[in-house]
Each structure stands twice: as C-alpha cells, then as structure tokens.
Motif scaffolding. Structure first.
Motif, PDB file in Angstrom:
ATOM      1  N   ARG A  64       3.251   5.627  -3.066  1.00  0.00           N
ATOM      2  CA  ARG A  64       4.434   6.243  -3.940  1.00  0.00           C
ATOM      3  C   ARG A  64       3.981   6.943  -4.898  1.00  0.00           C
ATOM      4  O   ARG A  64       4.650   8.182  -5.895  1.00  0.00           O
ATOM      5  CB  ARG A  64       5.390   6.331  -3.227  1.00  0.00           C
ATOM      6  N   VAL A  65       3.580   5.806  -5.920  1.00  0.00           N
ATOM      7  CA  VAL A  65       3.516   6.271  -7.267  1.00  0.00           C
ATOM      8  C   VAL A  65       1.980   6.974  -6.878  1.00  0.00           C
ATOM      9  O   VAL A  65       2.376   8.171  -8.574  1.00  0.00           O
ATOM     10  CB  VAL A  65       3.316   4.550  -7.556  1.00  0.00           C
ATOM     11  N   LEU A  66       1.176   6.585  -7.089  1.00  0.00           N
ATOM     12  CA  LEU A  66      -0.457   7.763  -6.657  1.00  0.00           C
ATOM     13  C   LEU A  66       0.557   8.862  -6.806  1.00  0.00           C
ATOM     14  O   LEU A  66       0.450  10.006  -7.201  1.00  0.00           O
ATOM     15  CB  LEU A  66      -1.055   7.156  -5.905  1.00  0.00           C
ATOM     16  N   PHE A  90       9.788  -1.830  -4.959  1.00  0.00           N
ATOM     17  CA  PHE A  90       9.136  -2.611  -4.462  1.00  0.00           C
ATOM     18  C   PHE A  90       7.947  -3.007  -5.908  1.00  0.00           C
ATOM     19  O   PHE A  90       7.743  -3.954  -5.855  1.00  0.00           O
ATOM     20  CB  PHE A  90       8.361  -1.760  -3.705  1.00  0.00           C
ATOM     21  N   LEU A  91       7.662  -2.477  -6.846  1.00  0.00           N
ATOM     22  CA  LEU A  91       6.607  -2.315  -7.918  1.00  0.00           C
ATOM     23  C   LEU A  91       6.973  -3.249  -8.809  1.00  0.00           C
ATOM     24  O   LEU A  91       7.818  -2.043  -9.492  1.00  0.00           O
ATOM     25  CB  LEU A  91       5.705  -1.861  -7.844  1.00  0.00           C
ATOM     26  N   ILE A 139      -9.132   0.507   0.630  1.00  0.00           N
ATOM     27  CA  ILE A 139      -8.186  -0.218   0.919  1.00  0.00           C
ATOM     28  C   ILE A 139      -8.610   1.182   3.139  1.00  0.00           C
ATOM     29  O   ILE A 139      -8.324   0.922   3.482  1.00  0.00           O
ATOM     30  CB  ILE A 139      -7.003   1.664   1.019  1.00  0.00           C
ATOM     31  N   LEU A 199       9.447   4.861  -8.843  1.00  0.00           N
ATOM     32  CA  LEU A 199       8.557   5.587  -7.753  1.00  0.00           C
ATOM     33  C   LEU A 199       8.374   4.804  -6.380  1.00  0.00           C
ATOM     34  O   LEU A 199       7.980   5.344  -5.722  1.00  0.00           O
ATOM     35  CB  LEU A 199       7.270   6.081  -8.752  1.00  0.00           C
ATOM     36  N   SER A 200       8.001   3.894  -7.068  1.00  0.00           N
ATOM     37  CA  SER A 200       8.148   3.076  -6.372  1.00  0.00           C
ATOM     38  C   SER A 200       9.192   1.923  -4.977  1.00  0.00           C
ATOM     39  O   SER A 200       9.371   0.891  -4.656  1.00  0.00           O
ATOM     40  CB  SER A 200       7.148   1.932  -6.670  1.00  0.00           C
ATOM     41  N   LEU A 205      -2.545   2.002 -11.740  1.00  0.00           N
ATOM     42  CA  LEU A 205      -0.391   2.627 -11.909  1.00  0.00           C
ATOM     43  C   LEU A 205      -0.741   3.043 -12.817  1.00  0.00           C
ATOM     44  O   LEU A 205      -0.302   3.832 -13.173  1.00  0.00           O
ATOM     45  CB  LEU A 205      -0.046   1.087 -11.464  1.00  0.00           C
ATOM     46  N   ALA A 253       3.638   1.636  -1.365  1.00  0.00           N
ATOM     47  CA  ALA A 253       4.591   1.499  -2.418  1.00  0.00           C
ATOM     48  C   ALA A 253       3.757   2.145  -3.551  1.00  0.00           C
ATOM     49  O   ALA A 253       4.190   2.693  -4.739  1.00  0.00           O
ATOM     50  CB  ALA A 253       5.211   0.006  -3.034  1.00  0.00           C
ATOM     51  N   ILE A 254       2.134   1.546  -3.188  1.00  0.00           N
ATOM     52  CA  ILE A 254       0.868   1.885  -4.382  1.00  0.00           C
ATOM     53  C   ILE A 254       1.115   3.615  -4.514  1.00  0.00           C
ATOM     54  O   ILE A 254       1.294   4.475  -5.010  1.00  0.00           O
ATOM     55  CB  ILE A 254       0.270   1.855  -4.251  1.00  0.00           C
ATOM     56  N   ILE A 302       0.929  -1.110  -0.096  1.00  0.00           N
ATOM     57  CA  ILE A 302       0.032  -0.200  -0.059  1.00  0.00           C
ATOM     58  C   ILE A 302       1.100   1.172   0.104  1.00  0.00           C
ATOM     59  O   ILE A 302       0.060   2.878  -0.763  1.00  0.00           O
ATOM     60  CB  ILE A 302      -0.788   0.440   0.907  1.00  0.00           C
ATOM     61  N   ARG A 358       0.768  12.332 -15.703  1.00  0.00           N
ATOM     62  CA  ARG A 358       1.690  12.962 -15.893  1.00  0.00           C
ATOM     63  C   ARG A 358       1.866  13.645 -17.037  1.00  0.00           C
ATOM     64  O   ARG A 358       2.680  14.454 -17.391  1.00  0.00           O
ATOM     65  CB  ARG A 358       2.372  12.086 -14.748  1.00  0.00           C
ATOM     66  N   GLY A 389       3.475  10.398  -6.842  1.00  0.00           N
ATOM     67  CA  GLY A 389       4.228  10.930  -8.306  1.00  0.00           C
ATOM     68  C   GLY A 389       5.220  11.716  -7.151  1.00  0.00           C
ATOM     69  O   GLY A 389       6.021  11.691  -8.077  1.00  0.00           O
ATOM     70  N   ALA A 390       5.783  11.315  -6.579  1.00  0.00           N
ATOM     71  CA  ALA A 390       6.925  11.709  -5.274  1.00  0.00           C
ATOM     72  C   ALA A 390       8.138  11.954  -6.352  1.00  0.00           C
ATOM     73  O   ALA A 390       8.955  11.492  -6.516  1.00  0.00           O
ATOM     74  CB  ALA A 390       8.055   9.972  -4.680  1.00  0.00           C
ATOM     75  N   THR A 443      -1.965   6.719 -13.937  1.00  0.00           N
ATOM     76  CA  THR A 443      -1.915   7.572 -12.974  1.00  0.00           C
ATOM     77  C   THR A 443      -0.385   8.369 -13.607  1.00  0.00           C
ATOM     78  O   THR A 443      -0.130   9.022 -13.873  1.00  0.00           O
ATOM     79  CB  THR A 443      -1.027   6.887 -11.177  1.00  0.00           C
ATOM     80  N   TYR A 487     -10.452   3.212  -5.215  1.00  0.00           N
ATOM     81  CA  TYR A 487      -9.116   2.322  -4.682  1.00  0.00           C
ATOM     82  C   TYR A 487      -9.238   2.965  -3.082  1.00  0.00           C
ATOM     83  O   TYR A 487      -8.705   1.843  -2.333  1.00  0.00           O
ATOM     84  CB  TYR A 487      -7.765   2.312  -5.237  1.00  0.00           C
TER      85      TYR A 487
END
Lengths: 109, 109
Positions: free
Chosen positions: A104-106, B41-42, B99, B37-38, B15, A101-102, A99, B22, A108-109, B18, B95
DNA sequence: TCCCCATATATAGTCTATCTATGGATAGAC
DNA sequence: GTCTATCCATAGATAGACTATATATGGGGA
C-alpha cells in the motif's frame, strides 16, 4: 555499501518452518530446498541456518532426531511440533499483512 | 518472544525513498505518511527513522533543507537526489524479486 | 494565562538476526 | 588416493531496528 543480501531479514524462521511443514529434513536439506524452490534467489548461509534451528528448538517449534540420510550419512532431522505448526500459521499471517501494508505504501494508495 | 515488530527489517530505506519520491517531506511527515498509507500497520519509530535519514544523506540519496512547515514550525525537509531516484528503482526491483522468491517457497512451487 | 498535546529533531545504548569465517568429518566418484 | 559434495556447528563481526531519553515550540482549550 551493504554487502549482498541473501535473505530478507526477519523471514528466515518463516522459510524454515514452511519447509519443514512439508516433511522433516536435515539442515543441509532445508537450505537446498529453499534455494531450489526460490530458483537460486534465496541462499541460506550455514551461519544463519544452524543458529536459527537452535532458536526454533529452544522455542519448541521444531524437534530434532539423528538419522541416516538416503546417501548414508548421519544427519539431524528436524520436524515441526504442534506448537511449530501453530507458530507457522501465525507467521504466515503476519508476513502477508506486512507485505500487503508495504504494498500500500509503495503504490501510494 | 521477540518484541513486537513494527517493520520488516530491511525495508525501511525503501519505504522512506518511496515516500520522498512523491514529494519532499520532513521526518515526522515521512513517519505519518507511512503510518497512514499502511492503515496504521507500519510504524516507523523515531529511533529508526532519524538514523536512517542520516544514512541516506551520507549515501547521497537524499538532501536536506531547513524550512517552515504549514503549521509554522522549523523542520528539516528531505528530498530525493538523482542518485536517490536511481537507488529507489534498484530497491523496488530487488524487493519485488525477493518477495516473489519467498512466495515461491511458501507455495512450495 | 497556563497547561497540555501534537509536532518536530536527534542521539546513546541495546538487542537481535544475519553474514563471514572457520573448523571438523565422511561418502562416493574418479 | 584425492577431491567434491554432503553434513554439522560455533565464534565473531556487522547492520539495522528498537528503547529510552533529551530538547523544543505552536496552538488549542480550561
């Protein structure tokens, strides 16, 4: 498109194990508990629940015992084993990492 | 037991959409972006990614165009359509609700 | 020059987990 | 006496992600 999703796939075992961590329950009770705690957002269908319980039994994460319910019915009560508690810890950790990790992607860190 | 899971099932479209929100990207770039970005991890496997992109094309949520990359290679660039942006909004909402609901069950409210 | 790695796309086949649909049974309420 | 909620369970369909494989090329290093 896809039919309505009642659950996030891959989280059912986690939900069941978490529920059984609190106290042993029969299948129907597990489904009710998840439904109520999630404010009716998550619905565990019987066709998902019972196969999942069989899997968990096979893997030795839960054990089952026939008993009578409060309402005077025969029901199969499931309880976590020691291995199940360990597995739950593992799954909680993995879930939280996933969660995060997701997230961070969402974002866009 | 089950093989290692690279993704939480059901989150791949989210994912990808998203990532494309960008800027338009080719498939390989989408996979790299998600991986980075993850924090590694992903991992989006090719066998998951390209079928997913085909699905998104079919549903009209992305459109594709062949172009040259920075590194001078032919690649298919995917971009969100208006419908895709709308869909992304929907999926983000679903989502987050999912969560949150799982969180309530885990915490035992 | 030649080889290798990273880049890049794509499909067929498999597997797993979830959902749909169905079947059965009984306690207690009305 | 019938109906609803409670309870268990499985077969079959489906979707989505993974494995394995095939193909191809630009650019860097030996």
């Amino acid at each position: 498109m896809g039919r309505k999703k009642e659950l996030l796939p891959g989280t059912l075992d986690l939900l069941i194990l978490t529920t059984l961590m609190r106290s042993p329950l029969h299948g129907y009770g597990i489904a009710l508990s998840i439904k109520r705690l999630s404010d009716d957002f998550l619905t565990v269908e019987e066709g998902s629940l019972y196969p999942a319980l069989q899997r968990l039994l096979l893997q030795g994460w839960v054990k089952a015992e026939w008993k009578m319910t409060d309402t005077n019915r025969r029901a199969r009560f499931y309880a976590l084993t020691a291995a199940g508690k360990k597995q739950l810890g593992l799954e909680v950790t993995q879930y939280e990492q996933m969660i995060a990790a997701i997230g961070r992607v969402l974002k866009g860190a």
